[in-house]
Enzyme design. Structure first.
Site, PDB file in Angstrom:
ATOM      1  N   LYS A 232      -7.104 -19.919 -12.240  1.00 45.87           N
ATOM      2  CA  LYS A 232      -7.582 -20.787 -13.292  1.00 45.87           C
ATOM      3  C   LYS A 232      -7.074 -21.430 -13.898  1.00 45.87           C
ATOM      4  O   LYS A 232      -5.392 -22.263 -13.966  1.00 45.87           O
ATOM      5  CB  LYS A 232      -9.438 -20.789 -13.228  1.00 45.87           C
ATOM      6  CG  LYS A 232     -10.314 -19.929 -11.630  1.00 45.87           C
ATOM      7  CD  LYS A 232     -10.070 -20.303 -11.190  1.00 45.87           C
ATOM      8  CE  LYS A 232     -10.838 -19.778  -9.700  1.00 45.87           C
ATOM      9  NZ  LYS A 232     -10.787 -18.246  -9.857  1.00 45.87           N
TER      10      LYS A 232
ATOM     11  N   ARG B 170       3.950  -0.178  -9.535  1.00 43.09           N
ATOM     12  CA  ARG B 170       2.398  -0.064  -9.674  1.00 43.09           C
ATOM     13  C   ARG B 170       1.904   0.231 -11.515  1.00 43.09           C
ATOM     14  O   ARG B 170       0.783  -0.483 -11.643  1.00 43.09           O
ATOM     15  CB  ARG B 170       2.368   1.671  -8.540  1.00 43.09           C
ATOM     16  CG  ARG B 170       0.516   1.595  -8.890  1.00 43.09           C
ATOM     17  CD  ARG B 170      -0.353   2.028  -7.636  1.00 43.09           C
ATOM     18  NE  ARG B 170       0.789   2.987  -7.587  1.00 43.09           N
ATOM     19  CZ  ARG B 170       0.343   4.357  -7.596  1.00 43.09           C
ATOM     20  NH1 ARG B 170       0.073   4.117  -8.442  1.00 43.09           N
ATOM     21  NH2 ARG B 170       1.452   4.898  -7.090  1.00 43.09           N
TER      22      ARG B 170
ATOM     23  N   ASP C  10     -17.101 -11.971 -19.438  1.00 39.95           N
ATOM     24  CA  ASP C  10     -16.214 -13.035 -18.666  1.00 39.95           C
ATOM     25  C   ASP C  10     -15.703 -14.706 -19.129  1.00 39.95           C
ATOM     26  O   ASP C  10     -16.675 -15.549 -19.356  1.00 39.95           O
ATOM     27  CB  ASP C  10     -16.299 -13.189 -17.231  1.00 39.95           C
ATOM     28  CG  ASP C  10     -15.501 -14.060 -16.012  1.00 39.95           C
ATOM     29  OD1 ASP C  10     -14.687 -14.742 -16.803  1.00 39.95           O
ATOM     30  OD2 ASP C  10     -16.075 -13.975 -14.841  1.00 39.95           O
TER      31      ASP C  10
ATOM     32  N   TYR D  48     -20.329 -16.109 -11.075  1.00 34.61           N
ATOM     33  CA  TYR D  48     -20.465 -16.445  -9.917  1.00 34.61           C
ATOM     34  C   TYR D  48     -20.994 -15.909  -9.177  1.00 34.61           C
ATOM     35  O   TYR D  48     -21.054 -14.343  -8.739  1.00 34.61           O
ATOM     36  CB  TYR D  48     -19.112 -15.987  -9.930  1.00 34.61           C
ATOM     37  CG  TYR D  48     -17.848 -15.844  -8.853  1.00 34.61           C
ATOM     38  CD1 TYR D  48     -17.683 -17.587  -7.981  1.00 34.61           C
ATOM     39  CD2 TYR D  48     -16.676 -15.380  -8.904  1.00 34.61           C
ATOM     40  CE1 TYR D  48     -17.364 -17.715  -6.611  1.00 34.61           C
ATOM     41  CE2 TYR D  48     -16.195 -15.335  -7.798  1.00 34.61           C
ATOM     42  CZ  TYR D  48     -16.057 -16.481  -6.758  1.00 34.61           C
ATOM     43  OH  TYR D  48     -15.138 -16.260  -5.956  1.00 34.61           O
TER      44      TYR D  48
END
Length: 385
Positions: free
Chosen positions: A196, A47, A171, A99
């Site tokens: 993406k 982690r 972004d 978005y």
């Protein structure tokens, strides 16, 4: 090191133990310690850090020009962890047509935790200044935006952020590090839905963040480890693999996109085409001052929900699907898919009409794509007036 070279040789992607040029998938949760607290290469628990994830995190930091990188289980996990830098009562200025998932997480998750948000057109710097409040702590933008492809001048937003002493977050999913590097223009954090273009093959869900300075990175590293929404080693491997071909993919995608923009702007069934290459002269000037290309995202309006539904139903090479940035071309109707979580009246106010179609251009032969749109758009003429 130039961008194309950095995509292949950046970060720590060669295995130091064996010399393997592809980072191994370290499918392990924990690591043997040579005595209490005596860690091998700093690895303790996956982690906190994993060698395959480190390969990706150092690579994205290098190609975005930041101090440190962080890999998350999705783009929304990356955005949510960025927002955890805020506390209850803080205020964030957010781009108006971001978005739909970003809008949703602000309005339906973090608002309930006491975070305030004001949505404004960040291309309008006066509107951004007027939205500032004494408790404003962050300005969050997409440029170009999703789905309207609006462009924000990042240098001007950096100046406002400096005056107000707030964080500036960008972004960069649509442009990718190949075409645009917001940290060079003053962004404190730059993030990607690596699902993406960076992954590029519709086979991984991931999010990435790059911090401009070590101090900013330390703040995010604490949250990444504490909250734990980290990317697994196999997915980290896939994103590293995708990034290595990013340059050639983006060049080919953009070439296809420009040909499709030229076709769509001349089609009588299309009332408007949205792409950075055909924006206003001022928007094009700003975009070209901060980016090295126009990208592969296009939106166009066919006038009604019925027409949009016909177009997406009739295409053969454009796959009706969520997401973007893959080798295959994708098509969607934002009002009913990616941005359905935004109230209808708000969508119309922004210009996200029911007839707006968004396409993510892929690597197919562009003539096949044009012919596919041609036969699909021909059905619009059959709709009664």
């Amino acid at each position: 090191m130039r961008t194309k070279t950095a995509l292949i040789h950046g970060g720590k992607t060669t295995d130091p133990l064996t010399g393997a040029v592809t980072p191994p998938i370290y499918q392990t949760s924990t690591y043997k310690q040579d005595g209490i607290g005596n860690l091998r290469e700093g690895y303790e628990y996956s982690r906190t850090a994993n060698p395959t994830r480190t390969a990706l995190e150092t690579l994205i930091a290098d190609i975005e020009g930041g101090a440190s990188g962080f890999a998350f289980g999705s783009g929304m996990a990356a955005i949510s962890t960025i927002l955890m830098l805020m506390k209850s009562g803080d205020h964030v200025i957010v781009g108006s047509d971001v978005y739909g998932g970003t809008y949703r997480v602000f309005n339906r998750v973090f608002q309930s935790l006491g975070l305030e948000a004001t949505f404004v057109d960040t291309a309008d710097t006066q509107a951004v200044r007027e939205a500032l409040q004494p408790n404003t702590k962050m300005i969050y933008v997409e440029t170009p935006t999703n789905p309207l492809l609006n462009v924000t001048d990042m240098r001007l937003i950096r100046a406002i952020a400096d005056e107000a002493d707030v964080l500036f977050v960008v972004d960069n999913t649509f442009m990718t590090p190949y075409f645009q590097n917001p940290i060079e223009l003053g962004a404190d954090y730059v993030l990607h839905s690596a699902t993406k273009y960076l992954g590029g093959h519709s086979d991984v869900v991931a999010g990435l963040v790059v911090a401009r300075t070590e101090e900013l990175g330390e703040r995010l590293a604490f949250l990444q480890n504490s909250v734990g929404a980290v990317l697994g080693p196999q997915d980290s491997f896939l994103v590293v693999r995708g990034i290595k071909t990013l340059a050639v993919r983006m060049e080919a995608i953009e070439a296809n996109a420009l040909a499709l923009v030229d076709y769509l702007t001349k089609h009588e069934a299309v009332s408007r085409v949205l792409h950075p290459s055909v924006g206003s002269e001022e928007a094009k000037r700003v975009h070209l001052s901060q980016a090295r290309g126009f990208g592969g995202m296009i939106a166009f309006d066919v006038g009604s929900a019925e027409a949009a539904e016909l177009v997406v139903a009739k295409t053969k090479y454009f796959t009706l699907a969520e997401s973007l940035g893959a080798v295959e071309s994708l098509i969607s109707v934002p009002a009913r898919m990616t941005h359905a979580s935004i109230p209808a009246e708000r969508r119309l106010e922004l210009g996200i009409t029911d007839g707006l179609v968004r396409i993510s251009v892929g690597l197919e032969d562009v003539q096949d794509l044009i012919e596919d749109l041609e036969q699909a758009l021909a059905t619009v003429a059959t709709i009664p007036n």
